[in-house]
Design a protein around this motif. Structure first.
Motif, PDB file in Angstrom:
ATOM      1  N   SER A  41       0.814  -1.214  -0.078  1.00  0.00           N
ATOM      2  CA  SER A  41      -0.064   0.081  -0.001  1.00  0.00           C
ATOM      3  C   SER A  41       0.961   1.134  -0.077  1.00  0.00           C
ATOM      4  N   THR A  42       2.192   1.181   0.670  1.00  0.00           N
ATOM      5  CA  THR A  42       2.996   2.493   0.812  1.00  0.00           C
ATOM      6  C   THR A  42       3.473   2.527  -0.686  1.00  0.00           C
ATOM      7  N   VAL A  43       3.941   1.509  -1.274  1.00  0.00           N
ATOM      8  CA  VAL A  43       4.363   1.606  -2.876  1.00  0.00           C
ATOM      9  C   VAL A  43       3.424   2.239  -3.607  1.00  0.00           C
ATOM     10  N   ALA A  44       2.043   1.550  -3.525  1.00  0.00           N
ATOM     11  CA  ALA A  44       0.957   2.445  -4.331  1.00  0.00           C
ATOM     12  C   ALA A  44       0.679   3.744  -4.160  1.00  0.00           C
ATOM     13  N   ARG A  45       0.905   4.099  -2.766  1.00  0.00           N
ATOM     14  CA  ARG A  45       0.829   5.476  -2.473  1.00  0.00           C
ATOM     15  C   ARG A  45       1.847   6.290  -3.227  1.00  0.00           C
ATOM     16  N   LEU A  46       3.111   6.015  -3.182  1.00  0.00           N
ATOM     17  CA  LEU A  46       4.353   6.500  -3.737  1.00  0.00           C
ATOM     18  C   LEU A  46       4.296   6.837  -5.023  1.00  0.00           C
ATOM     19  N   LEU A  47       3.741   5.602  -5.852  1.00  0.00           N
ATOM     20  CA  LEU A  47       3.631   5.716  -7.348  1.00  0.00           C
ATOM     21  C   LEU A  47       2.302   6.531  -7.820  1.00  0.00           C
ATOM     22  N   ALA A  48       1.491   6.753  -6.932  1.00  0.00           N
ATOM     23  CA  ALA A  48       0.284   7.648  -7.275  1.00  0.00           C
ATOM     24  C   ALA A  48       0.616   8.957  -7.078  1.00  0.00           C
ATOM     25  N   GLU A  49       1.501   9.164  -6.066  1.00  0.00           N
ATOM     26  CA  GLU A  49       2.119  10.463  -5.691  1.00  0.00           C
ATOM     27  C   GLU A  49       3.052  11.116  -6.907  1.00  0.00           C
ATOM     28  N   ARG A  50       3.685  10.114  -7.834  1.00  0.00           N
ATOM     29  CA  ARG A  50       4.302  10.292  -8.866  1.00  0.00           C
ATOM     30  C   ARG A  50       3.682  10.324 -10.396  1.00  0.00           C
ATOM     31  N   GLY A  51       2.439  10.239 -10.119  1.00  0.00           N
ATOM     32  CA  GLY A  51       1.711  10.444 -11.400  1.00  0.00           C
ATOM     33  C   GLY A  51       0.916   9.025 -11.865  1.00  0.00           C
TER      34      GLY A  51
END
Length: 202
Positions: free
Chosen positions: A15-25
């Motif tokens: 879930s953390t990785v998903a959030r970080l990817l969402a933050e990047r676009g």
């Protein structure tokens, strides 16, 4: 569209990785969110779940008690398969519906799905990303973040495939045994590659 499958065991940091990817676009679609929609009050999935598991899985307000239901299905493989037979077909339908608007775009679309390996879904993605972490570390994270009992977390880990099995289908492995800053550096490298591939149409 570049379609990315993101998976990892409970407490791995998916879930953390998903959030970080969402933050990047990235456009992130979460299978757990779709699963909640699949058994929302008033849906056929909700009614079938109550018929199958009884009213003990409901809260006082009449919603599904997901924690209680989790205790039931993670302790019994047969009951877990019964729930999956209710939820999975509807989740698949919702996923197709959600991803359709992006198919002709240059977007990176990430589907965060815990059971990617268990359901044999790897071939459906352009890239499969697997987040791995030590089991004891995963237990501590889930106890801290979700308030579950350690034995309950271990039962859920045991009900899932192993990190070795996930790693066999991975195009990219993210190691989440270190500091958050190290995971973020790994995600930065991953995002650079994914964005480049999406822009090039591959």
């Amino acid at each position: 569209m570049l379609l990315v499958g993101l998976t990892g065991g409970i407490g791995s940091g998916k879930s953390t990785v998903a959030r970080l990817l969402a933050e990047r676009g990235a456009v992130v679609i979460d299978a757990d969110d779709l699963a909640r929609q699949a058994v929302a009050p008033g849906t056929d999935g909700f009614n079938l779940a109550v018929q199958t598991f009884g009213r003990d899985i409901l809260t006082a307000e009449g919603d599904l008690d997901r924690r209680r239901l989790g205790e039931v299905v993670f302790a019994d493989a047969t009951r877990r398969r019964e729930l999956e037979a209710i939820v999975h077909p509807e989740v698949a339908r919702l996923f197709v519906e959600t991803v359709e608007p992006y198919r002709t775009t240059g977007q990176v679309v990430v589907y965060s799905v815990p059971l990617l390996v268990e359901r044999g879904m790897a071939d459906a993605f352009d890239v499969v990303v697997v987040v791995v972490a030590d089991a004891d570390r995963r237990v501590k994270r889930v106890v801290r973040d979700r308030g579950l009992d350690p034995d309950e977390v271990r039962a859920r880990i045991a009900a899932q495939v192993t990190d070795d099995e996930r790693s066999r289908v991975a195009d990219v492995l993210l190691d989440n045994d270190g500091e958050p800053s190290e995971l973020e550096r790994q995600v930065d490298r991953l995002w650079s590659d994914l964005a480049t591939r999406a822009a090039a149409g591959r």
